[in-house]
Design a protein around this motif. Structure first.
Motif, PDB file in Angstrom:
ATOM      1  N   ALA A  81      22.601  12.166  15.287  1.00  0.00           N
ATOM      2  CA  ALA A  81      21.705  12.527  16.035  1.00  0.00           C
ATOM      3  C   ALA A  81      22.166  13.684  16.785  1.00  0.00           C
ATOM      4  O   ALA A  81      23.457  13.902  17.157  1.00  0.00           O
ATOM      5  CB  ALA A  81      21.496  11.452  17.117  1.00  0.00           C
ATOM      6  N   ALA A  82      21.287  14.559  17.512  1.00  0.00           N
ATOM      7  CA  ALA A  82      21.591  15.747  18.334  1.00  0.00           C
ATOM      8  C   ALA A  82      21.783  15.030  19.780  1.00  0.00           C
ATOM      9  O   ALA A  82      21.049  15.611  20.674  1.00  0.00           O
ATOM     10  CB  ALA A  82      20.752  16.868  18.209  1.00  0.00           C
ATOM     11  N   ASP A  83      22.880  14.367  19.978  1.00  0.00           N
ATOM     12  CA  ASP A  83      22.986  13.978  21.388  1.00  0.00           C
ATOM     13  C   ASP A  83      24.493  14.131  22.007  1.00  0.00           C
ATOM     14  O   ASP A  83      24.746  13.627  22.877  1.00  0.00           O
ATOM     15  CB  ASP A  83      22.963  12.427  21.423  1.00  0.00           C
ATOM     16  N   GLY A  84      25.086  14.906  21.240  1.00  0.00           N
ATOM     17  CA  GLY A  84      26.624  15.540  21.769  1.00  0.00           C
ATOM     18  C   GLY A  84      27.659  14.238  21.613  1.00  0.00           C
ATOM     19  O   GLY A  84      28.858  14.461  21.924  1.00  0.00           O
ATOM     20  N   TYR A  85      27.383  13.162  20.774  1.00  0.00           N
ATOM     21  CA  TYR A  85      28.184  12.038  20.470  1.00  0.00           C
ATOM     22  C   TYR A  85      28.992  12.225  19.204  1.00  0.00           C
ATOM     23  O   TYR A  85      29.784  11.447  18.688  1.00  0.00           O
ATOM     24  CB  TYR A  85      27.740  10.874  20.485  1.00  0.00           C
ATOM     25  N   THR A  86      28.694  13.190  18.317  1.00  0.00           N
ATOM     26  CA  THR A  86      29.334  13.818  17.144  1.00  0.00           C
ATOM     27  C   THR A  86      29.647  15.327  17.193  1.00  0.00           C
ATOM     28  O   THR A  86      28.978  16.072  17.230  1.00  0.00           O
ATOM     29  CB  THR A  86      28.417  13.628  16.090  1.00  0.00           C
ATOM     30  N   LEU A  87      30.977  15.611  17.202  1.00  0.00           N
ATOM     31  CA  LEU A  87      31.378  16.883  17.363  1.00  0.00           C
ATOM     32  C   LEU A  87      31.806  17.561  16.050  1.00  0.00           C
ATOM     33  O   LEU A  87      32.430  16.732  15.499  1.00  0.00           O
ATOM     34  CB  LEU A  87      32.445  16.983  18.491  1.00  0.00           C
ATOM     35  N   LEU A  88      31.573  18.667  15.809  1.00  0.00           N
ATOM     36  CA  LEU A  88      32.042  19.262  14.447  1.00  0.00           C
ATOM     37  C   LEU A  88      33.407  20.030  14.924  1.00  0.00           C
ATOM     38  O   LEU A  88      33.294  21.030  16.094  1.00  0.00           O
ATOM     39  CB  LEU A  88      31.113  20.290  13.714  1.00  0.00           C
ATOM     40  N   MET A  89      34.452  19.942  14.500  1.00  0.00           N
ATOM     41  CA  MET A  89      35.545  20.323  14.893  1.00  0.00           C
ATOM     42  C   MET A  89      36.053  21.157  13.652  1.00  0.00           C
ATOM     43  O   MET A  89      36.479  20.662  12.800  1.00  0.00           O
ATOM     44  CB  MET A  89      36.853  19.676  15.325  1.00  0.00           C
ATOM     45  N   GLY A  90      35.802  22.620  13.764  1.00  0.00           N
ATOM     46  CA  GLY A  90      35.906  23.308  12.381  1.00  0.00           C
ATOM     47  C   GLY A  90      36.485  24.742  12.630  1.00  0.00           C
ATOM     48  O   GLY A  90      37.029  25.062  13.703  1.00  0.00           O
ATOM     49  N   ALA A  91      36.547  25.343  11.479  1.00  0.00           N
ATOM     50  CA  ALA A  91      36.958  26.838  11.493  1.00  0.00           C
ATOM     51  C   ALA A  91      36.020  27.487  10.894  1.00  0.00           C
ATOM     52  O   ALA A  91      34.863  27.452  11.096  1.00  0.00           O
ATOM     53  CB  ALA A  91      38.373  26.804  10.433  1.00  0.00           C
ATOM     54  N   GLU A  92      36.229  28.978  10.746  1.00  0.00           N
ATOM     55  CA  GLU A  92      35.270  29.871  10.170  1.00  0.00           C
ATOM     56  C   GLU A  92      34.657  29.730   9.053  1.00  0.00           C
ATOM     57  O   GLU A  92      33.577  30.316   8.803  1.00  0.00           O
ATOM     58  CB  GLU A  92      35.879  31.388  10.268  1.00  0.00           C
ATOM     59  N   ASN A  93      34.821  28.786   8.106  1.00  0.00           N
ATOM     60  CA  ASN A  93      34.376  28.717   6.884  1.00  0.00           C
ATOM     61  C   ASN A  93      32.939  28.637   6.709  1.00  0.00           C
ATOM     62  O   ASN A  93      32.408  29.166   5.845  1.00  0.00           O
ATOM     63  CB  ASN A  93      35.110  27.741   6.037  1.00  0.00           C
ATOM     64  N   PRO A  94      32.126  27.921   7.441  1.00  0.00           N
ATOM     65  CA  PRO A  94      30.761  27.753   7.222  1.00  0.00           C
ATOM     66  C   PRO A  94      30.002  28.960   7.253  1.00  0.00           C
ATOM     67  O   PRO A  94      29.096  29.148   6.747  1.00  0.00           O
ATOM     68  CB  PRO A  94      30.285  26.720   8.482  1.00  0.00           C
TER      69      PRO A  94
END
Length: 332
Positions: A81-94
């Protein structure tokens, strides 16, 4: 009458959403780290997030979700859900997924909460390898084709970009590629002798270099790094790199498009303040990262430029499945 009812319902929903955002967070937040434990992305996220938790007054539970050059983690967050309760902690790759044929999503499907830092690539080898710098490695590869084991993290990972640069400058290298779920596991394997050479982020490799468990062969930059001033730049061995550098990875936190503005604002404020914490600033500096701490239009502009430069670099090197033009990415 229909418009009046619709407006009343919309107002109620907006009011409810505003109340939810004002109380955010009311439950645990999930932080999905695209890469494995001990790597540069993992180190940055686990260093900054406790300070963000203190600002938010909530808990962020971090989980390493590896695979697919980070695509497994990205797709997981995209499905929540787009509710802020799941964060993507990523790097440049996408930003490379589309041209590399790895998926149809990238950071255009997300909102940047914070681009925290960027890193400098470095080429390191095991302590017992018979080469001590970049020139000696190139000579050894030429004399021993198919023998040197290079660590890799998949198409579009930092090692693939650095290897593409090396192939473009030196000609196709006859080496063995050994895949890992991030530079952390690969650097552990390097120190254990399972591989010989690893293109990695300086921030992930610097402690091993300081401890003497791996050897720095060259910094992939046009200027020396103040944290390792005695390590030569790759451009000092071959000035053809001047046309390809500087280049480097970055590390950021994202939420899915459609997340309420107030929730985005709360997360952005928390991570911006966290990035200024003295302990985090010291870690960034000590490991050779460069602080960014940007969001909004500034982050979007940075990512657009990075995507242009890198996708065309890889395309010109002949390692992409698709042309950047196919996705409206203009040549820089």
């Amino acid at each position: 009458m229909k418009y009046t009812v619709f407006g009343a319902v919309s107002a109620a929903l907006i009011g409810a959403g505003g109340a939810m955002a004002q109380d955010f967070p009311t439950k645990e937040i999930q932080g999905i780290i695209q890469w494995g434990a001990g790597g540069s992305t993992d180190v940055v996220m686990r260093s900054v997030t406790p300070h963000a938790e203190a600002v938010l007054g909530g808990t962020v539970v971090m989980q390493n979700m590896t695979g697919g050059v980070g695509a497994i983690g990205l797709n997981h967050v995209a499905d929540q859900a787009a509710d802020g309760y799941t964060l993507l902690m990523g790097a440049e790759n996408p930003l490379l997924y589309k041209v590399m044929g790895l998926g149809d999503k990238d950071y255009s499907d997300f909102i940047a909460i914070n681009l925290l830092a960027r890193g400098t690539p470095i080429l390191v080898s095991g302590q017992n390898t018979p080469y001590n710098d970049y020139a000696e490695l190139m000579e050894f590869i030429a004399e021993n084709p198919g023998e040197v084991r290079f660590g890799a993290t998949g198409p579009g990972g930092l090692p693939s970009v650095i290897t593409a640069m090396m192939n473009a400058v030196e000609g196709e290298l006859d080496v063995i590629s050994v895949p890992f779920d991030g530079d952390g596991p690969a650097l552990t394997a390097l120190q254990g002798g399972a591989i010989d050479v690893m293109p990695a982020v300086l921030g992930a490799a610097i402690e091993g270099i300081r401890a003497g468990t791996m050897k720095p062969l060259a910094v992939f930059d046009v200027e020396s790094n103040e944290r390792l001033p005695d390590v030569p730049t790759v451009a000092s061995f071959n000035d053809a790199y001047d046309d390809l550098l500087p280049w480097g990875p970055f590390f950021g936190i994202f939420v899915k498009n459609g997340t309420p503005d107030d929730v985005v604002g709360a997360l952005q404020a928390a991570y911006s303040e966290a990035a200024q914490n003295a302990d985090f600033v010291e870690m960034i500096d000590n490991r050779g990262f460069t602080m960014m701490n940007i969001a909004g239009d500034e982050a979007a502009d940075f990512m657009n430029r990075w995507q242009q430069n890198t996708t065309w670099l890889l395309h010109d090197a002949g390692v992409t499945q698709n042309s950047p033009e196919d996705f409206g990415i203009e040549r820089p």
